[in-house]
Design a protein around this motif. Structure first.
Motif, PDB file in Angstrom:
ATOM      1  N   PHE A   9       0.828  -1.196   0.000  1.00 45.32           N
ATOM      2  CA  PHE A   9       0.000   0.000   0.000  1.00 45.32           C
ATOM      3  C   PHE A   9       0.868   1.254   0.000  1.00 45.32           C
ATOM      4  CE2 PHE A   9      -2.111   3.352   2.499  1.00 45.32           C
ATOM      5  CZ  PHE A   9      -3.181   3.607   1.668  1.00 45.32           C
ATOM      6  N   LEU A  10       1.871   1.275   0.865  1.00 47.46           N
ATOM      7  CA  LEU A  10       2.753   2.443   0.941  1.00 47.46           C
ATOM      8  C   LEU A  10       3.587   2.605  -0.330  1.00 47.46           C
ATOM      9  CD1 LEU A  10       3.894   2.171   4.666  1.00 47.46           C
ATOM     10  CD2 LEU A  10       2.209   3.743   3.665  1.00 47.46           C
ATOM     11  N   LEU A  11       4.005   1.512  -0.910  1.00 49.58           N
ATOM     12  CA  LEU A  11       4.748   1.574  -2.160  1.00 49.58           C
ATOM     13  C   LEU A  11       3.867   2.156  -3.277  1.00 49.58           C
ATOM     14  CD1 LEU A  11       7.467   0.870  -3.462  1.00 49.58           C
ATOM     15  CD2 LEU A  11       6.490  -1.332  -4.063  1.00 49.58           C
ATOM     16  N   GLY A  12       2.613   1.757  -3.340  1.00 47.42           N
ATOM     17  CA  GLY A  12       1.679   2.300  -4.332  1.00 47.42           C
ATOM     18  C   GLY A  12       1.433   3.781  -4.124  1.00 47.42           C
ATOM     19  N   CYS A  13       1.276   4.183  -2.859  1.00 43.76           N
ATOM     20  CA  CYS A  13       1.095   5.613  -2.571  1.00 43.76           C
ATOM     21  C   CYS A  13       2.331   6.406  -2.972  1.00 43.76           C
ATOM     22  CB  CYS A  13       0.802   5.812  -1.087  1.00 43.76           C
ATOM     23  SG  CYS A  13      -0.844   5.280  -0.612  1.00 43.76           S
ATOM     24  N   GLY A  14       3.506   5.861  -2.705  1.00 47.90           N
ATOM     25  CA  GLY A  14       4.749   6.541  -3.076  1.00 47.90           C
ATOM     26  C   GLY A  14       4.882   6.662  -4.583  1.00 47.90           C
ATOM     27  N   ALA A  15       4.506   5.609  -5.293  1.00 51.33           N
ATOM     28  CA  ALA A  15       4.581   5.661  -6.753  1.00 51.33           C
ATOM     29  C   ALA A  15       3.608   6.702  -7.297  1.00 51.33           C
ATOM     30  CB  ALA A  15       4.268   4.291  -7.345  1.00 51.33           C
ATOM     31  N   GLY A  16       2.415   6.781  -6.742  1.00 50.96           N
ATOM     32  CA  GLY A  16       1.444   7.787  -7.178  1.00 50.96           C
ATOM     33  C   GLY A  16       1.926   9.202  -6.895  1.00 50.96           C
ATOM     34  N   ALA A  17       2.495   9.408  -5.710  1.00 49.13           N
ATOM     35  CA  ALA A  17       3.012  10.732  -5.356  1.00 49.13           C
ATOM     36  C   ALA A  17       4.181  11.111  -6.259  1.00 49.13           C
ATOM     37  CB  ALA A  17       3.438  10.754  -3.891  1.00 49.13           C
ATOM     38  N   ALA A  18       5.045  10.162  -6.545  1.00 53.52           N
ATOM     39  CA  ALA A  18       6.177  10.442  -7.434  1.00 53.52           C
ATOM     40  C   ALA A  18       5.680  10.792  -8.837  1.00 53.52           C
ATOM     41  CB  ALA A  18       7.114   9.240  -7.484  1.00 53.52           C
ATOM     42  N   GLY A  19       4.642  10.111  -9.285  1.00 49.19           N
ATOM     43  CA  GLY A  19       4.073  10.417 -10.595  1.00 49.19           C
ATOM     44  C   GLY A  19       3.543  11.837 -10.662  1.00 49.19           C
ATOM     45  N   VAL A  20       2.890  12.280  -9.597  1.00 50.89           N
ATOM     46  CA  VAL A  20       2.358  13.642  -9.560  1.00 50.89           C
ATOM     47  C   VAL A  20       3.495  14.655  -9.521  1.00 50.89           C
ATOM     48  CG1 VAL A  20       1.084  15.277  -8.115  1.00 50.89           C
ATOM     49  CG2 VAL A  20       0.180  12.993  -8.493  1.00 50.89           C
ATOM     50  N   PHE A  75       6.653  14.313 -10.582  1.00 49.39           N
ATOM     51  CA  PHE A  75       7.524  14.308 -11.756  1.00 49.39           C
ATOM     52  C   PHE A  75       6.772  14.434 -13.078  1.00 49.39           C
ATOM     53  CE2 PHE A  75      10.171  11.918  -8.656  1.00 49.39           C
ATOM     54  CZ  PHE A  75      11.199  12.848  -8.567  1.00 49.39           C
ATOM     55  N   ALA A  76       5.468  14.610 -13.025  1.00 47.74           N
ATOM     56  CA  ALA A  76       4.672  14.658 -14.256  1.00 47.74           C
ATOM     57  C   ALA A  76       5.114  15.802 -15.166  1.00 47.74           C
ATOM     58  CB  ALA A  76       3.193  14.783 -13.925  1.00 47.74           C
ATOM     59  N   LYS A  77       5.352  16.984 -14.601  1.00 46.19           N
ATOM     60  CA  LYS A  77       5.735  18.128 -15.432  1.00 46.19           C
ATOM     61  C   LYS A  77       7.121  17.940 -16.037  1.00 46.19           C
ATOM     62  CE  LYS A  77       2.738  21.544 -13.438  1.00 46.19           C
ATOM     63  NZ  LYS A  77       2.566  22.897 -12.951  1.00 46.19           N
ATOM     64  N   GLN A  78       8.015  17.270 -15.328  1.00 43.43           N
ATOM     65  CA  GLN A  78       9.352  17.040 -15.857  1.00 43.43           C
ATOM     66  C   GLN A  78       9.355  15.920 -16.893  1.00 43.43           C
ATOM     67  OE1 GLN A  78       8.769  17.253 -12.513  1.00 43.43           O
ATOM     68  NE2 GLN A  78       9.796  19.189 -12.028  1.00 43.43           N
ATOM     69  N   LEU A  79       8.458  14.976 -16.758  1.00 41.74           N
ATOM     70  CA  LEU A  79       8.423  13.841 -17.675  1.00 41.74           C
ATOM     71  C   LEU A  79       7.650  14.129 -18.957  1.00 41.74           C
ATOM     72  CD1 LEU A  79       7.885  10.851 -15.209  1.00 41.74           C
ATOM     73  CD2 LEU A  79       9.983  11.515 -16.376  1.00 41.74           C
ATOM     74  N   ARG A  80       6.781  15.120 -18.942  1.00 40.50           N
ATOM     75  CA  ARG A  80       5.951  15.409 -20.117  1.00 40.50           C
ATOM     76  C   ARG A  80       6.768  15.675 -21.387  1.00 40.50           C
ATOM     77  NH1 ARG A  80       0.760  17.194 -21.575  1.00 40.50           N
ATOM     78  NH2 ARG A  80       0.797  18.691 -23.287  1.00 40.50           N
ATOM     79  N   PRO A  81       7.801  16.524 -21.350  1.00 41.57           N
ATOM     80  CA  PRO A  81       8.580  16.746 -22.583  1.00 41.57           C
ATOM     81  C   PRO A  81       9.264  15.466 -23.082  1.00 41.57           C
ATOM     82  CG  PRO A  81       9.084  18.440 -20.953  1.00 41.57           C
ATOM     83  CD  PRO A  81       8.239  17.421 -20.280  1.00 41.57           C
ATOM     84  N   ILE A  82       9.714  14.633 -22.173  1.00 39.03           N
ATOM     85  CA  ILE A  82      10.362  13.378 -22.567  1.00 39.03           C
ATOM     86  C   ILE A  82       9.349  12.457 -23.237  1.00 39.03           C
ATOM     87  CG2 ILE A  82      11.523  11.309 -21.697  1.00 39.03           C
ATOM     88  CD1 ILE A  82      12.703  13.131 -19.485  1.00 39.03           C
ATOM     89  N   VAL A  83       8.168  12.359 -22.667  1.00 45.15           N
ATOM     90  CA  VAL A  83       7.121  11.503 -23.229  1.00 45.15           C
ATOM     91  C   VAL A  83       6.710  12.027 -24.612  1.00 45.15           C
ATOM     92  CG1 VAL A  83       4.740  10.736 -22.927  1.00 45.15           C
ATOM     93  CG2 VAL A  83       6.302  10.707 -20.988  1.00 45.15           C
ATOM     94  N   ILE A  84       6.624  13.331 -24.756  1.00 42.80           N
ATOM     95  CA  ILE A  84       6.251  13.908 -26.050  1.00 42.80           C
ATOM     96  C   ILE A  84       7.325  13.608 -27.091  1.00 42.80           C
ATOM     97  CG2 ILE A  84       5.929  16.105 -27.279  1.00 42.80           C
ATOM     98  CD1 ILE A  84       4.423  17.096 -24.807  1.00 42.80           C
ATOM     99  N   GLU A  85       8.607  13.733 -26.721  1.00 44.84           N
ATOM    100  CA  GLU A  85       9.693  13.415 -27.652  1.00 44.84           C
ATOM    101  C   GLU A  85       9.659  11.942 -28.055  1.00 44.84           C
ATOM    102  OE1 GLU A  85      11.932  15.260 -29.288  1.00 44.84           O
ATOM    103  OE2 GLU A  85      10.905  17.008 -28.490  1.00 44.84           O
ATOM    104  N   LEU A  86       9.412  11.062 -27.106  1.00 44.37           N
ATOM    105  CA  LEU A  86       9.332   9.633 -27.417  1.00 44.37           C
ATOM    106  C   LEU A  86       8.160   9.333 -28.348  1.00 44.37           C
ATOM    107  CD1 LEU A  86      10.152   8.040 -23.948  1.00 44.37           C
ATOM    108  CD2 LEU A  86      11.585   8.032 -25.995  1.00 44.37           C
TER     109      LEU A  86
END
Length: 78
Positions: free
Chosen positions: A8-19, A21-32
């Protein structure tokens, strides 16, 4: 089923990390995604050219297999 706190805590951490890092990952995802579309378009163009070559070969083989016959004279009624 037993509740598993570490999962449960690992899932919460992954969700929080996604929120976070979303702005930093968006340009990378768009380039890919852009690169994937470019590769897809390139492959589609090459396949189209290849398929056209195959059609030309088949048409030439068909022309050699069925030589042209002279046309019969058409009679008209008077």
């Amino acid at each position: 089923m037993k509740f598993h706190w570490p999962s449960f805590l690992l899932g919460c951490g992954a969700g929080a990390a996604g929120v976070l890092f979303a702005k930093q990952l968006r340009p990378i995802v768009i380039e890919l995604a852009t690169a994937a579309y470019q590769v897809s378009d390139s492959i589609a163009a090459r396949v189209a050219v290849w398929w056209e070559d195959v059609d030309d070969v088949v048409a030439e083989a068909k022309a050699r297999a069925r030589p042209a016959r002279p046309l019969k004279a058409v009679r008209t009624r008077r």
